[in-house]
Scaffold this active site. Structure first.
Site, short mmCIF file in Angstrom:
data_model
loop_
_atom_site.label_atom_id
_atom_site.label_comp_id
_atom_site.label_asym_id
_atom_site.label_seq_id
_atom_site.Cartn_x
_atom_site.Cartn_y
_atom_site.Cartn_z
N LYS A 118 0.79 -1.34 0.13
CA LYS A 118 0.10 0.08 0.08
C LYS A 118 0.87 1.28 0.08
O LYS A 118 0.42 2.44 -0.58
CB LYS A 118 -0.95 -0.04 1.11
CG LYS A 118 -1.96 -0.99 0.98
CD LYS A 118 -3.38 -0.48 1.88
CE LYS A 118 -4.40 -1.67 1.31
NZ LYS A 118 -5.74 -1.15 1.78
N LYS A 201 -5.10 -8.22 -6.49
CA LYS A 201 -6.08 -8.70 -5.91
C LYS A 201 -7.26 -7.41 -6.28
O LYS A 201 -6.81 -6.33 -6.44
CB LYS A 201 -6.05 -8.89 -4.44
CG LYS A 201 -6.52 -7.89 -3.43
CD LYS A 201 -6.79 -8.11 -2.23
CE LYS A 201 -7.07 -7.03 -1.21
NZ LYS A 201 -8.20 -6.36 -1.46
N LYS A 204 -11.53 -2.42 -3.13
CA LYS A 204 -12.17 -1.19 -3.03
C LYS A 204 -11.62 0.19 -3.59
O LYS A 204 -11.93 0.73 -3.99
CB LYS A 204 -12.76 -0.90 -1.65
CG LYS A 204 -13.90 -1.34 -1.09
CD LYS A 204 -14.27 -1.16 0.08
CE LYS A 204 -13.85 -1.88 1.41
NZ LYS A 204 -12.88 -1.99 2.11
#
Ligand code: ATP
Ligand code: MG
Length: 339
Positions: A118, A201, A204
């Site tokens: 991230k 993956k 959202k």
């Protein structure tokens, strides 16, 4: 030391960090519904404190919190059978999170691959919360003495960290207070992949809307996204082994399997030799058939935000009834004077 027996209890959560995806539905919510009403007490949370580890517009955060709650309810989470609430209404999460920040080691946190993914090259500019969030996640789980946590495969490392934190706490204070929680990661949808890149993956918070199916997408959008999903030119093989080096193809087969509660092998047996011109529209129809009624119900629920808020407030009260005594015992074990 005698082994403590813990009430079989499930805890899991979803961040209101954007609209719910098919990955959240198949990898989490559908499985949460499956564990309800059986051998476990079930506690499901909208983890809003985790959402703000990256910037969230306040008005959008409120909407996203209600949307996740609506997603749970519309998919079949019964707020009587399960405890359904949002994290920030139960302040014990943040309090136990602090204690666990003092148990977890920096070296453990440095091994968390999700932070690295991230943060990318910008680790220095990320919030301290994003780095520390797995410790708060451990608190979310252990505040309920949860014995089982259904999650997607991406959360495996964080549940292992939760076990490490529980074990170190129990060891340091010579108690058998926190359970070593078991991650429940199973089924063909434990890692639904991005539709444009089968090595990442579906998320959202991913960059492009085309890489994910949102639970609130309409039928045309779902059809368009599957049609444009990246694949290879080959038809579907005779056996699942034939998909070993074809991540995008394997992903679509897995999604089909999860939506129909079949094994990927059964899907291959049905579609052996089929080209994408046949498989993709069948998959889109199936997704619309399964998600359509849920998204209609989600929209209906979201038309009455006050009712969602009342449901979450009631859930928070029930959650506190479990969490407060566990936190008090933790404070006591640690040596805090509590008057
Ligand atoms: P974000 O991009 O903000 O991290 P997310 O889509 O990853 O959002 P989370 O709120 O982080 O969603 O995760 C909620 C639950 O959904 C977790 O149990 C997680 O493992 C599961 N989950 C998320 N994405 C997938 C996926 N692609 N496949 C299967 N499970 C998933
Ligand atoms: Mg995530």
């Amino acid at each position: 030391m005698t082994e403590t027996t813990f009430t079989p209890r499930v805890f899991s959560g979803i961040k209101p960090s954007g609209g719910l995806t098919l990955g959240n539905y198949l990898g989490a919510i559908k499985r949460f519904v499956g564990m309800q009403g059986g051998a476990f007490e079930t506690v499901y949370c909208v983890v809003d404190l985790h959402a703000i580890t990256v910037w969230q517009d306040p008005a959008e955060l409120r909407t996203a919190t209600r949307e996740v709650a609506a997603g749970y309810l519309a998919s079949g989470i019964d707020p009587e059978q399960s405890i359904l609430f949002n994290q920030s209404q139960v302040s014990q999460h943040a309090e136990l999170g602090w204690i666990f920040n003092c148990v977890a080691r920096v070296g453990w946190m440095n091994r968390m691959t999700q932070f690295k993914e991230k943060a990318g090259k910008n680790a220095e500019k990320q919030s301290l919360g994003l780095y520390a969030y797995p410790s708060l996640m451990a608190a979310d789980i252990l505040l309920y003495h949860a014995t089982h946590v259904p999650v997607g495969e991406d959360q495996k490392q964080h549940v292992e960290l939760t076990r490490d934190i529980a074990a170190k706490f129990n060891h340091d204070y010579k108690v058998d207070f926190f359970p070593l929680t078991t991650p429940v990661i199973e089924g063909p949808a434990m890692r639904v992949m991005n539709l444009r890149d089968g090595t990442k993956k579906m998320s959202k918070s991913g960059e492009s809307d085309m890489e994910r199916i949102n639970m609130l997408d309409d039928a045309d959008t779902i059809a368009k996204k599957f049609k444009k999903a990246k694949t290879d030119p080959e038809p579907l093989p005779e056996t699942l082994d034939g998909l070993a080096d074809r991540p995008e193809a394997r992903n679509l087969v897995d999604i089909y399997a999860a939506l129909t509660d079949q094994s990927p092998e059964a899907v291959i047996a049905e579609y052996e030799g089929a080209g994408w011109g046949r498989f993709k529209p069948a998959l889109a129809d199936l997704a619309v058939e399964k998600l359509g009624p849920i998204s209609t119900e989600m929209k209906r629920l979201m038309d009455d935000p006050a009712e969602i808020d009342r449901t979450l407030a009631r859930g928070a009260e029930r959650a506190r009834a479990i969490a407060a005594p566990i936190l008090e015992q933790t404070y006591d074990i640690v040596g805090m004077l509590r008057g």
